[in-house]
Scaffold this motif. Sequence first.
Motif, PDB file in Angstrom:
ATOM      1  N   SER A 177     -41.039  77.850-106.337  1.00 53.25           N
ATOM      2  CA  SER A 177     -42.015  77.994-105.129  1.00 53.25           C
ATOM      3  C   SER A 177     -43.077  77.195-104.920  1.00 53.25           C
ATOM      4  N   SER A 178     -42.840  76.031-105.150  1.00 53.64           N
ATOM      5  CA  SER A 178     -43.843  74.893-105.341  1.00 53.64           C
ATOM      6  C   SER A 178     -44.709  74.703-103.987  1.00 53.64           C
ATOM      7  N   ALA A 179     -44.179  75.170-103.164  1.00 52.76           N
ATOM      8  CA  ALA A 179     -44.841  75.248-101.758  1.00 52.76           C
ATOM      9  C   ALA A 179     -45.605  76.349-101.340  1.00 52.76           C
ATOM     10  N   GLY A 180     -45.410  77.404-102.128  1.00 50.04           N
ATOM     11  CA  GLY A 180     -46.213  78.706-101.732  1.00 50.04           C
ATOM     12  C   GLY A 180     -44.930  79.702-101.713  1.00 50.04           C
ATOM     13  N   ASP A 181     -45.346  81.131-102.063  1.00 50.69           N
ATOM     14  CA  ASP A 181     -44.408  82.161-101.919  1.00 50.69           C
ATOM     15  C   ASP A 181     -43.896  82.424-100.841  1.00 50.69           C
ATOM     16  N   GLY A 182     -44.395  82.119 -99.511  1.00 52.31           N
ATOM     17  CA  GLY A 182     -43.787  82.343 -98.381  1.00 52.31           C
ATOM     18  C   GLY A 182     -42.825  81.185 -97.801  1.00 52.31           C
ATOM     19  N   VAL A 183     -42.568  80.281 -98.539  1.00 51.62           N
ATOM     20  CA  VAL A 183     -41.785  79.047 -98.069  1.00 51.62           C
ATOM     21  C   VAL A 183     -40.508  78.846 -98.805  1.00 51.62           C
ATOM     22  N   LEU A 184     -39.596  78.804 -98.238  1.00 52.90           N
ATOM     23  CA  LEU A 184     -38.233  78.752 -98.433  1.00 52.90           C
ATOM     24  C   LEU A 184     -37.400  77.184 -97.820  1.00 52.90           C
ATOM     25  N   LEU A 185     -36.891  76.232 -98.832  1.00 47.43           N
ATOM     26  CA  LEU A 185     -36.181  74.974 -98.477  1.00 47.43           C
ATOM     27  C   LEU A 185     -34.769  75.637 -98.619  1.00 47.43           C
ATOM     28  N   LEU A 186     -33.966  75.431 -97.533  1.00 50.74           N
ATOM     29  CA  LEU A 186     -32.538  75.943 -97.489  1.00 50.74           C
ATOM     30  C   LEU A 186     -31.403  74.788 -97.200  1.00 50.74           C
ATOM     31  N   GLU A 187     -30.334  74.904 -97.594  1.00 53.05           N
ATOM     32  CA  GLU A 187     -29.307  74.341 -97.056  1.00 53.05           C
ATOM     33  C   GLU A 187     -29.282  74.525 -95.392  1.00 53.05           C
ATOM     34  N   ARG A 188     -29.084  73.293 -94.806  1.00 56.82           N
ATOM     35  CA  ARG A 188     -28.827  73.418 -93.274  1.00 56.82           C
ATOM     36  C   ARG A 188     -27.470  73.720 -92.794  1.00 56.82           C
ATOM     37  N   LEU A 189     -27.343  75.028 -91.972  1.00 59.76           N
ATOM     38  CA  LEU A 189     -26.179  75.344 -91.513  1.00 59.76           C
ATOM     39  C   LEU A 189     -26.206  75.135 -89.927  1.00 59.76           C
ATOM     40  N   ASN A 190     -25.324  75.554 -89.235  1.00 57.17           N
ATOM     41  CA  ASN A 190     -25.189  75.211 -87.771  1.00 57.17           C
ATOM     42  C   ASN A 190     -25.725  76.452 -87.053  1.00 57.17           C
ATOM     43  N   PRO A 191     -27.090  76.315 -86.474  1.00 54.71           N
ATOM     44  CA  PRO A 191     -27.764  77.787 -85.944  1.00 54.71           C
ATOM     45  C   PRO A 191     -27.162  78.061 -84.620  1.00 54.71           C
ATOM     46  N   ASP A 192     -26.114  77.182 -83.952  1.00 59.91           N
ATOM     47  CA  ASP A 192     -25.716  77.494 -82.778  1.00 59.91           C
ATOM     48  C   ASP A 192     -24.113  77.988 -83.058  1.00 59.91           C
ATOM     49  N   VAL A 193     -23.702  78.188 -84.163  1.00 61.37           N
ATOM     50  CA  VAL A 193     -22.457  78.555 -84.465  1.00 61.37           C
ATOM     51  C   VAL A 193     -22.460  79.721 -85.439  1.00 61.37           C
ATOM     52  N   SER A 194     -22.451  81.045 -84.789  1.00 58.40           N
ATOM     53  CA  SER A 194     -22.319  82.421 -85.771  1.00 58.40           C
ATOM     54  C   SER A 194     -21.158  83.254 -85.496  1.00 58.40           C
ATOM     55  N   VAL A 195     -21.075  83.866 -86.599  1.00 59.43           N
ATOM     56  CA  VAL A 195     -19.566  84.856 -86.342  1.00 59.43           C
ATOM     57  C   VAL A 195     -19.782  85.592 -84.865  1.00 59.43           C
ATOM     58  N   ARG A 196     -20.905  85.993 -84.647  1.00 52.73           N
ATOM     59  CA  ARG A 196     -21.082  86.711 -83.343  1.00 52.73           C
ATOM     60  C   ARG A 196     -20.538  85.895 -82.123  1.00 52.73           C
ATOM     61  N   THR A 197     -20.349  84.459 -82.202  1.00 56.52           N
ATOM     62  CA  THR A 197     -19.581  83.661 -81.199  1.00 56.52           C
ATOM     63  C   THR A 197     -17.967  84.020 -81.183  1.00 56.52           C
ATOM     64  N   LEU A 198     -17.585  84.529 -82.140  1.00 58.93           N
ATOM     65  CA  LEU A 198     -15.892  84.800 -82.236  1.00 58.93           C
ATOM     66  C   LEU A 198     -15.810  86.073 -81.287  1.00 58.93           C
ATOM     67  N   PRO A 199     -14.395  86.103 -81.128  1.00 52.46           N
ATOM     68  CA  PRO A 199     -14.106  87.545 -80.492  1.00 52.46           C
ATOM     69  C   PRO A 199     -14.417  88.610 -81.435  1.00 52.46           C
ATOM     70  N   GLU A 200     -14.587  89.977 -80.867  1.00 50.36           N
ATOM     71  CA  GLU A 200     -15.062  90.902 -81.798  1.00 50.36           C
ATOM     72  C   GLU A 200     -14.184  91.256 -83.054  1.00 50.36           C
ATOM     73  N   ALA A 201     -12.994  91.162 -82.836  1.00 44.40           N
ATOM     74  CA  ALA A 201     -12.048  91.599 -84.061  1.00 44.40           C
ATOM     75  C   ALA A 201     -12.222  90.678 -85.154  1.00 44.40           C
TER      76      ALA A 201
END
Length: 301
Positions: free
Chosen positions: A99-123
């Motif tokens: 946490s070199s930038a502070g306890d409340g800061v996370l640097l993460l792998e970038r995923l696709n924010p516009d494509v979630s499992v919720r966009t799939l058909p329910e089943a």
Amino acid sequence: MAFEPPPRLVRALAETNGAGDWLRGLPAALDAAVAALGLSVERVQVPGGRSSLVVLVRRSDGSPAVLKLIPPRSRPASERAALAHWHGLGAAQLLAPESSAGDGVLLLERLNPDVSVRTLPEAKALLEGAATLRRLWVEPPAGHVFETVAERTGRQAEAMRASVSGPGDEAAGLVDTALGLRTDLLADPPERLLLHGTFRQSKVLGGERMPWLAVGPDPVVGECAFDLARLVRDRVEDLIATPSGAATTRRRVKRLAESLEVDRERLRGWTVFRAVESGVRARRVGRDRDADWLLEFATWL
């Protein structure tokens, strides 16, 4: 960097005491984190999350990443520890473990924010969500910093009792039922694994390294049924809107319990508790529509 925090984040944090100071300090906190980690900012993600500021950035080598700034109330140290322990298996990869930038800061792998499992058909969404969740259920590290299910639901139980105005309160019976189920479920838990804690379809995003990866954990240690219970009520607004909502919910419990080898009655019990707790909390902060949906959902089980 001057910017306006996303409205979704502002609305969500308005329900939290002391969040105003954190929101006002965000521009300076973002500038400090960017400088400490040697990043360049592309843009603030909108609508973004409800418990953190999400910023699309690039590292010094040009590779894309996500910078998250998290208020202390949302337990950023716990999220960091869980992501480090999963090491990218089923969840977004933590790119700066320290946490070199502070306890409340996370640097993460970038995923696709516009494509979630919720966009799939329910089943399909339930299937992919459950498969992702299974990967996260691992033994917690020795000397872990995580809350237990007993501790977290203990705090929630106190708030639930305090929110009921008396025997005439229409939620009183549901609260009594939920608290009784909690007592029974905590008496003999079948396992103590690291759980995501706040898992739902919208927290599983598309990635390049793996098709689906979880984000935004509020980790807790306990039994798998507690984690899975939140997935049962996903898209609750759609369930409420259909005449077959109650039957569909009961089928979900059966299907998810069987596919992930979780005891059906324990899953049903934790689903009731978590729905009632969320419903009572929503009512407490004035989200009456959400409260009505959640409390009606709980009666179906």
